[in-house]
Design an enzyme around this catalytic site. Sequence first.
Site, PDB file in Angstrom:
ATOM      1  N   HIS A  31       0.733  -1.352  -0.053  1.00 30.27           N
ATOM      2  CA  HIS A  31      -0.013   0.059   0.087  1.00 30.27           C
ATOM      3  C   HIS A  31       0.905   1.310  -0.146  1.00 30.27           C
ATOM      4  O   HIS A  31       1.122   1.826  -1.034  1.00 30.27           O
ATOM      5  CB  HIS A  31      -1.116   0.014   1.081  1.00 30.27           C
ATOM      6  CG  HIS A  31      -2.015  -1.297   1.079  1.00 30.27           C
ATOM      7  ND1 HIS A  31      -2.970  -1.279  -0.172  1.00 30.27           N
ATOM      8  CD2 HIS A  31      -2.114  -2.162   1.896  1.00 30.27           C
ATOM      9  CE1 HIS A  31      -3.564  -2.626   0.058  1.00 30.27           C
ATOM     10  NE2 HIS A  31      -2.992  -3.005   1.446  1.00 30.27           N
ATOM     11  N   PRO A  88      -8.575 -10.408  -2.934  1.00 26.96           N
ATOM     12  CA  PRO A  88      -9.155 -10.639  -4.376  1.00 26.96           C
ATOM     13  C   PRO A  88     -10.429 -11.216  -4.477  1.00 26.96           C
ATOM     14  O   PRO A  88     -11.331 -10.940  -5.321  1.00 26.96           O
ATOM     15  CB  PRO A  88      -8.248 -11.510  -5.188  1.00 26.96           C
ATOM     16  CG  PRO A  88      -7.510 -12.283  -3.966  1.00 26.96           C
ATOM     17  CD  PRO A  88      -7.348 -11.295  -2.733  1.00 26.96           C
ATOM     18  N   LEU A  89     -11.147 -12.097  -3.550  1.00 24.26           N
ATOM     19  CA  LEU A  89     -12.315 -12.487  -3.427  1.00 24.26           C
ATOM     20  C   LEU A  89     -13.412 -11.512  -3.164  1.00 24.26           C
ATOM     21  O   LEU A  89     -14.593 -11.732  -3.810  1.00 24.26           O
ATOM     22  CB  LEU A  89     -12.402 -13.689  -2.470  1.00 24.26           C
ATOM     23  CG  LEU A  89     -11.668 -14.970  -2.490  1.00 24.26           C
ATOM     24  CD1 LEU A  89     -11.915 -15.723  -1.611  1.00 24.26           C
ATOM     25  CD2 LEU A  89     -12.043 -15.370  -4.008  1.00 24.26           C
ATOM     26  N   GLN A  90     -12.938 -10.610  -2.390  1.00 21.91           N
ATOM     27  CA  GLN A  90     -13.929  -9.404  -2.105  1.00 21.91           C
ATOM     28  C   GLN A  90     -13.805  -8.274  -3.166  1.00 21.91           C
ATOM     29  O   GLN A  90     -15.079  -7.612  -3.371  1.00 21.91           O
ATOM     30  CB  GLN A  90     -13.271  -8.731  -0.933  1.00 21.91           C
ATOM     31  CG  GLN A  90     -14.414  -7.630  -0.336  1.00 21.91           C
ATOM     32  CD  GLN A  90     -14.255  -7.176   0.812  1.00 21.91           C
ATOM     33  OE1 GLN A  90     -13.171  -7.742   1.791  1.00 21.91           O
ATOM     34  NE2 GLN A  90     -14.722  -6.300   1.692  1.00 21.91           N
TER      35      GLN A  90
END
Length: 208
Positions: A31, A88-90
């Site tokens: 980030h 990534p799933l979210q």
Amino acid sequence: MNTFTLRPHSGEAGHHDHLLTAFMLAENISHGLVLKKVPVLQYLYYLAQVGICMSPLSNNHLFLEYNKSPFPDYFARGLNVCLSTDDPLQFHFTMEPLMEEYAVAAQVWKLSVCDMCELARNSVQVSSFSHTEKQHWLGSTYREEGEVGNDTCKTNVPNIRAAFRHETHVQELNVLCHAYSRDVTEDLEPPSEAISKVAGEFDKVENS
């Protein structure tokens, strides 16, 4: 000699103190959004070439709109950035979340093929791949800096780009070294002489 490589989420939100701690202790970070608010710390990350793995699509949902991401500024300034995924799933909609990050970034920020290849090269360099795997993907001289460490057949990054990044970084380090050596070697005036000079200047002003 650490058992684990420290690669924390840092600078996604909150105070910048944790970015300072990560600068001293971490191999690279994820980030780094808060760096845009602390130019001095951002400069240190540039000088040390600490890896910054950024996830603009994830940030867009949680903390910072995509068009306000500092990623293109970091990349243009020469920070060691790359694209990565986060949750990534979210936040992603395909079976190739990393390809989503690259595809969206290329379209929104008008990244060239050279830019994309450089980002991919940075990604492999800051990864936890073994030395053998990095040699396979980047070439046998990947540890070297500048053109010497850039195998164009492997990375597809033009030598002129690699040379520019290296020369700019070296010039910046040379400026700092020159400034430091000048300060160290410069003879300081004795306090008494300095006070006499100041007093003399005051006398000139009063007489005029």
